[in-house]
Structure formats: C-alpha cells, structure tokens
Design a protein around this motif. Structure first.
Motif, PDB file in Angstrom:
ATOM      1  N   GLU A 184       0.830  -1.210   0.000  1.00 55.51           N
ATOM      2  CA  GLU A 184       0.000   0.000   0.000  1.00 55.51           C
ATOM      3  C   GLU A 184       0.861   1.255   0.000  1.00 55.51           C
ATOM      4  N   ALA A 185       2.003   1.204   0.687  1.00 59.44           N
ATOM      5  CA  ALA A 185       2.877   2.377   0.745  1.00 59.44           C
ATOM      6  C   ALA A 185       3.359   2.765  -0.645  1.00 59.44           C
ATOM      7  N   GLU A 186       3.604   1.786  -1.508  1.00 59.15           N
ATOM      8  CA  GLU A 186       4.019   2.088  -2.879  1.00 59.15           C
ATOM      9  C   GLU A 186       2.916   2.815  -3.636  1.00 59.15           C
ATOM     10  N   THR A 187       1.666   2.440  -3.376  1.00 62.71           N
ATOM     11  CA  THR A 187       0.538   3.139  -4.006  1.00 62.71           C
ATOM     12  C   THR A 187       0.478   4.590  -3.543  1.00 62.71           C
ATOM     13  N   VAL A 188       0.712   4.809  -2.250  1.00 61.32           N
ATOM     14  CA  VAL A 188       0.710   6.173  -1.704  1.00 61.32           C
ATOM     15  C   VAL A 188       1.812   7.004  -2.357  1.00 61.32           C
ATOM     16  N   ARG A 189       3.015   6.448  -2.453  1.00 56.21           N
ATOM     17  CA  ARG A 189       4.129   7.177  -3.082  1.00 56.21           C
ATOM     18  C   ARG A 189       3.816   7.495  -4.537  1.00 56.21           C
ATOM     19  N   LEU A 190       3.175   6.558  -5.225  1.00 63.68           N
ATOM     20  CA  LEU A 190       2.803   6.780  -6.624  1.00 63.68           C
ATOM     21  C   LEU A 190       1.821   7.939  -6.736  1.00 63.68           C
ATOM     22  N   ILE A 191       0.863   8.011  -5.832  1.00 64.29           N
ATOM     23  CA  ILE A 191      -0.133   9.087  -5.861  1.00 64.29           C
ATOM     24  C   ILE A 191       0.543  10.452  -5.721  1.00 64.29           C
ATOM     25  N   LYS A 208      -8.468  14.325 -10.117  1.00 66.14           N
ATOM     26  CA  LYS A 208      -9.370  13.519 -10.944  1.00 66.14           C
ATOM     27  C   LYS A 208      -8.590  12.622 -11.901  1.00 66.14           C
ATOM     28  N   ARG A 209      -7.542  13.167 -12.501  1.00 65.12           N
ATOM     29  CA  ARG A 209      -6.753  12.360 -13.447  1.00 65.12           C
ATOM     30  C   ARG A 209      -6.017  11.230 -12.736  1.00 65.12           C
ATOM     31  N   ILE A 210      -5.556  11.486 -11.509  1.00 69.50           N
ATOM     32  CA  ILE A 210      -4.910  10.423 -10.740  1.00 69.50           C
ATOM     33  C   ILE A 210      -5.909   9.312 -10.450  1.00 69.50           C
ATOM     34  N   LEU A 214      -5.316   5.481 -11.729  1.00 73.54           N
ATOM     35  CA  LEU A 214      -5.227   4.322 -10.838  1.00 73.54           C
ATOM     36  C   LEU A 214      -6.277   3.274 -11.198  1.00 73.54           C
ATOM     37  N   ASN A 215      -7.493   3.739 -11.469  1.00 68.02           N
ATOM     38  CA  ASN A 215      -8.570   2.795 -11.776  1.00 68.02           C
ATOM     39  C   ASN A 215      -8.348   2.092 -13.109  1.00 68.02           C
ATOM     40  N   VAL A 216      -7.825   2.839 -14.097  1.00 70.12           N
ATOM     41  CA  VAL A 216      -7.539   2.224 -15.395  1.00 70.12           C
ATOM     42  C   VAL A 216      -6.418   1.202 -15.264  1.00 70.12           C
ATOM     43  N   GLN A 217      -5.438   1.497 -14.395  1.00 72.59           N
ATOM     44  CA  GLN A 217      -4.306   0.590 -14.209  1.00 72.59           C
ATOM     45  C   GLN A 217      -4.657  -0.608 -13.327  1.00 72.59           C
ATOM     46  N   GLY A 218      -5.872  -0.650 -12.822  1.00 70.19           N
ATOM     47  CA  GLY A 218      -6.303  -1.808 -12.040  1.00 70.19           C
ATOM     48  C   GLY A 218      -6.067  -1.710 -10.550  1.00 70.19           C
ATOM     49  N   GLY A 224     -11.459  -3.572  -2.285  1.00 66.80           N
ATOM     50  CA  GLY A 224     -11.477  -4.136  -3.622  1.00 66.80           C
ATOM     51  C   GLY A 224     -12.277  -3.317  -4.614  1.00 66.80           C
ATOM     52  N   LYS A 225     -12.550  -2.061  -4.258  1.00 65.48           N
ATOM     53  CA  LYS A 225     -13.342  -1.188  -5.120  1.00 65.48           C
ATOM     54  C   LYS A 225     -12.457  -0.108  -5.745  1.00 65.48           C
ATOM     55  N   PRO A 226     -12.926   0.537  -6.835  1.00 67.58           N
ATOM     56  CA  PRO A 226     -12.132   1.598  -7.470  1.00 67.58           C
ATOM     57  C   PRO A 226     -11.906   2.771  -6.526  1.00 67.58           C
ATOM     58  N   PHE A 227     -10.824   3.509  -6.772  1.00 64.97           N
ATOM     59  CA  PHE A 227     -10.548   4.715  -5.984  1.00 64.97           C
ATOM     60  C   PHE A 227     -11.535   5.817  -6.333  1.00 64.97           C
ATOM     61  N   ARG A 228     -11.747   6.717  -5.375  1.00 60.77           N
ATOM     62  CA  ARG A 228     -12.623   7.867  -5.584  1.00 60.77           C
ATOM     63  C   ARG A 228     -11.830   9.153  -5.401  1.00 60.77           C
ATOM     64  N   VAL A 229     -12.320  10.225  -6.031  1.00 58.94           N
ATOM     65  CA  VAL A 229     -11.623  11.514  -5.993  1.00 58.94           C
ATOM     66  C   VAL A 229     -11.405  11.986  -4.560  1.00 58.94           C
ATOM     67  N   GLN A 230     -12.450  11.889  -3.725  1.00 55.40           N
ATOM     68  CA  GLN A 230     -12.341  12.385  -2.350  1.00 55.40           C
ATOM     69  C   GLN A 230     -11.252  11.652  -1.575  1.00 55.40           C
ATOM     70  N   PHE A 231     -11.082  10.369  -1.853  1.00 56.03           N
ATOM     71  CA  PHE A 231     -10.088   9.569  -1.146  1.00 56.03           C
ATOM     72  C   PHE A 231      -8.677   9.993  -1.532  1.00 56.03           C
ATOM     73  N   ILE A 232      -8.463  10.261  -2.819  1.00 55.78           N
ATOM     74  CA  ILE A 232      -7.137  10.707  -3.282  1.00 55.78           C
ATOM     75  C   ILE A 232      -6.798  12.060  -2.680  1.00 55.78           C
ATOM     76  N   ASP A 233      -7.761  12.978  -2.655  1.00 52.80           N
ATOM     77  CA  ASP A 233      -7.532  14.297  -2.068  1.00 52.80           C
ATOM     78  C   ASP A 233      -7.168  14.167  -0.587  1.00 52.80           C
ATOM     79  N   LYS A 234      -7.838  13.273   0.119  1.00 56.42           N
ATOM     80  CA  LYS A 234      -7.558  13.064   1.542  1.00 56.42           C
ATOM     81  C   LYS A 234      -6.150  12.537   1.759  1.00 56.42           C
TER      82      LYS A 234
END
Length: 537
Positions: A184-191, A208-210, A214-218, A224-234
């Motif tokens: 998960e830490a690698e995902t955070v660094r990628l964001i 929004k583009r992030i 992320l969702n397009v890349q799987g 197990g659900k797609p990421f949402r804009v509010q979550f990325i901003d947080k």
C-alpha cells in the motif's frame, strides 16, 4: 392480546458479545410479552449505533409504522429505557408523538407505572441515562487520548499505506501499534509522484486524473473497489505520510473539528519525504477553489492565467468566433465592458501560442543560451552554498524554538500554571502554524540544496531543450505543454505593438537540473517568480 413491537439495540461489538447482547434482549422482551399478554408482531434491531441520536434506520422505520393510521402495534417493548433513548430531548419528543397515537412505551426492567408521576420519573430516568452516556463518553475519550500518548493505535482503520499489529496484551485488551504496509505504501508514493511530477509522459496530474489513472491501471482500495476523488484528495493532505498523525482532531458526536490545542500528536513511520509532500501542499493550496477558479486549473488553453492585457492589466480570455471555428485571446475587461473600458487588442489564439513557443525555443531553449543560464546558476549555487547552510541552521533553530514553546505552554496548562482561554489558544495556534510554515521552508530549501548542479553537461542541456520543445509542440498533450509554459513563464503582456514575456532564469535552470536527475520532464510548480528581478524578457 395487545399487539407489540420489540426494539433492541447495542452500541458496540463488545456489548453484542456481553450481557446486553441483542439475542438476550429479544429473549427477555419475548418472555415479558408472554407473561403480560402482549402479542409480538415484529422485532426491530439497530446494531452498533448510539441512542444519543435518532438517526437509526430501524428506529425510524418503527416510529413511522407506529404513527401510521394502520399502525400494526399498540406498544413498544424495550429491555430498558436507555435502549431507546439516551437523549432527553428525543425522549420527550417521541414519547409525546407515541402518546398522540395511543402507542405505549414499556421498559421491561423499569416498571414506573402510568400517570403524571410515571411521566416525571420517566423523564428523570432519561436525564440520568443522558448524563451517564456523556460521562462514559468523557471517560472513553480520556482513555483513548492516553492510549495515543503511549504510542498505541486507537480502533479506527489505519490510513492507506499503514497496518496495525498486536504489540502487547493488558488483561483482556490487545494493544495495537502501527507499521508500514509495503504494498500500500508504494501506491501512496505513486499518488504523490503523479500529483507533483506525473508519470513521465503527461506532466503533473490533478486529483481527478490520478483517480482515473489508478482505476484504469487496475488499482483498488482495501475493499477491492475503485478509488474515488475524495479519497485521493484526503491522501494528499494527510500528514501521517510524513510521520505526523493527529488523534482527537474531530468531535465524534458533533462531527466538527476540535481546537488545534486539543489534538494529540501520534508519531508514524514515514512513507513520503518532506520535499514531495510539501510540494504537493503548495499545489493543493494554489488550486484550491477559494484561491483559483476551477476553469484555470482544468483548462487546456495554453496561456490561461499568464497572458494579460498590456493596456489595463486584465487577464486575456479565450473567445470564439464563427460557431467555434476561430479562437482568440481578448482583454477580459474589453470583452465585458466594451471599448470604453479598455482599447486592448485581440489576437488569434494559435498566433499568440506560436509566438510564445517560438520565443522560448529561440531565446531560452537554444543550447548555447540554455547552457549559459545553467552555468550562471551553478556559479550562484556555489556562492550561495554557505549562506544556504546558514539559512538551514537558522530555520532549524526557529522551528525547535517554536515547537518548544508549544510544548511548554501545554505543560503549563496541564500543571495549572496557565488556564486555556481565547488569547492563549490563539497564541498556541499561531506557534503551531509557524512550525508548519518553517517545515515547508526547510523542505524546499533542502530540495534546492540537493539539486545536482554539477552534473549539467552539454549533452544533458541540449537533450533537455529538445525534450521541452517537443512537449510544447505536442498537440495531443496540451496539459503537459501548459504545465511547462507555467513553469518557464511568469507573465505575458500583450500589447498592440509588442508582446513581453517574463520568467525566471533560475526556474528554467532548475527544470534542467530536475531533468538531469531523473531523465524525465517534470514541471515543478513551487516557484517564487521575480518578474522585475533577474528576468528573461
């Protein structure tokens, strides 16, 4: 037989496993109904919700049926009054509503009788239940704060990138601590990297583009659900990723922020470096809706917010003609108020875009010119090395002093030497804001000091200039071109006889250094433009 509904409730999983468990409440209510001539028609259950609020799905459904013209029951049975209410106001409101519909409220363990005396006793029991609930909440809050101060994690799910583990057992309680979850830490660094630098082809991405990327890349979240804009901003705003999580920030009952002086610092393992985190904060601040119009952030118009009218200083705005066939930059004041407000010029959009790109390529990105600027930067960097070191030392000292002052003030409040009032609270917040500001300054200073100014060879400089030219000319990626123009150019004044383009030489050279370090075009936005000092006109 009198028809009755049974209502049962627990607030926590621990209650569900203990003596107040839902099956136990149902069993006792059913036994009471059988002994007292009630026919149970339905059982309503709310699990894991508090009676301090009436926002309970099964409770609301039960009330709506009780007050309906065809109400299917004439009484509501509960184990104790606290199962239905822990708020005196709600008790009085709903008791009155049920009385109007002739629906009795019966607590099987608190037989208070009927009549005016029973009503008074019921209200007193309700007030005591509310008082007990508040006292319990205070005790729980104090215990959780002390738990956090001892370095143990309180209940809630850890932020993305972290996980909990059992550190020790005290009686029946398992005390948990926090650690990094490598995947998960690698995902955070990628964001963070996508937000500040992009993926090497697109330039810095918006939230929004992030999310789309992320969702397009799987990528998926923990559920197990797609990421949402509010979550990325947080995620981008969470100081836990630089090792600073704060407990007790929000009043759980009112869902409102607590004063800063009530927060409890909970150290976390670091996932993101200060430089990357604070560059993200700079960008978030600039693109906040209260500071920057969304159209300026998301627009793919190349010179948005850069081109201004030489005559009046108003921004140049995109206008279209002949059903969108032609596009122009035009003085916004003239467009809004006419010729009388400003006589500024209009210019075809593509023409001004080409003029700016040609100027950048001819006067800045040309290898000899670019090499000269980077050499000047190298000389200044070497000259500033010693002063930067002293500046870093001074900032560190100021930060430690401000942090010590905050700690001392809290200690004096805790020992009773000072009382927390509005003035002291404001002073503490001011010192905490100062610490945050100094951290940002230190992070950005460290970024500049670590830049590889001694590795800018002729080949790197030439390759950088060619790469930027290609990016600026690429019609399929205007956002990337726009990002680089905003990095290299601070202001474009459009007049009838001349167009003046301003920008910092240092900014251009810094971009070349970033390219040298990564091999990629990475527009950086944390620039302090000096349009009247050291400008390339």
């Amino acid at each position: 037989m009198t028809r009755a509904a049974i209502y049962v409730r627990v607030s926590t999983g621990k209650q569900a496993a203990g003596e107040l468990s839902i099956p136990d409440q149902v069993r006792q209510c059913e036994a009471y109904a059988e002994q007292n001539g009630y026919e149970v028609v339905k059982v309503y259950t709310d699990a894991g919700v508090s009676a301090r609020t009436d926002k309970r799905p099964q409770f609301q459904e039960m009330i709506s049926r009780a007050v309906a013209p065809d109400h299917p029951f004439d009484a509501i049975l509960v184990h104790s009054q606290s199962r239905l209410f822990r708020n005196t106001k709600d008790l009085l409101v709903y008791r009155s509503l049920l009385d109007e519909r002739h629906v009795r409220f019966v607590s099987i363990t608190q037989d208070l009788g009927e009549g005016e005396t029973a009503d008074i006793l019921t209200t007193m029991v309700g007030a005591l239940d509310e008082y007990q609930s508040k006292e319990t909440a205070k005790h729980v809050a104090r215990s959780m704060i002390e738990n956090a101060k001892q370095g143990f994690w309180n209940g809630a799910a850890a932020p993305l990138g972290f996980r909990t583990y059992a550190a020790e057992t005290r009686g029946a309680r398992i005390k948990k601590k926090i650690e990094i979850d490598p995947e998960e830490a690698e995902t955070v660094r990628l964001i963070f990297k996508l937000y500040v630098m992009g993926d090497g082809t697109s330039g810095p991405m918006g939230v929004k583009r992030i999310t789309t990327y992320l969702n397009v890349q799987g990528f998926v979240n923990r559920q197990g659900k797609p990421f949402r804009v509010q979550f990325i901003d947080k995620i981008l705003r969470n100081t836990a990723y630089i090792g600073e999580h704060y407990f007790n920030r929000t009043d759980s009952r009112r869902k409102t922020p607590r004063p800063r002086e009530e927060w409890v610092l909970f150290p976390m393992p670091r996932i993101v470096e200060d430089v990357l985190f604070y560059e993200a904060q700079e960008k978030l601040d600039r693109q906040h809706p209260m500071k920057t119009a969304p159209r300026l952030v998301s627009s793919d118009v190349l010179l948005t917010a850069l081109a201004v009218c030489e005559e009046c200083g108003a921004p140049m705005r995109k206008l279209s003609g002949k059903s969108g066939q032609y596009h122009y930059y035009r003085c916004s004041r003239k467009a809004d108020a006419g010729q009388a407000a400003c006589k500024g010029v209009s210019i075809p959009m593509q023409e001004l875009d080409d003029i700016v790109i040609d100027a950048l390529e001819g006067s800045i990105l040309e290898p000899k010119r670019l090499r000269k600027m980077t050499e000047m930067l190298l000389a200044r960097a070497q000259e500033r090395g010693r002063s930067a070191k002293e500046r870093r030392k001074k900032l560190d000292g100021e930060k430690r002093k401000a942090e010590a002052q905050v700690t001392n003030l809290y200690t004096m409040v805790g020992t009773g030497e000072l009382s927390m009032d509005g003035t002291l609270s404001a002073h503490i917040r001011e010192q905490q804001d100062k610490v945050e500001r100094l951290k940002r300054q230190i992070a950005l200073l460290d970024r500049d000091r670590s830049a590889p100014v001694d590795k800018l060879g002729d080949k790197v400089v030439e390759k950088f200039g060619n790469a930027v030219s290609q990016a600026l000319r690429n019609p399929d990626n205007r956002q990337f071109a726009k990002a680089y123009v905003r990095t290299l150019v601070s202001k474009i004044e459009v007049g009838e006889k001349q167009i003046r383009i301003s920008g910092s030489k240092d900014a251009i050279a810094h971009q070349a250094m970033s390219f040298s370090a990564s091999g990629e075009l990475v527009p950086a936005f944390a620039q302090e433009w000096r349009t009247q000092e050291d400008s390339n006109l």
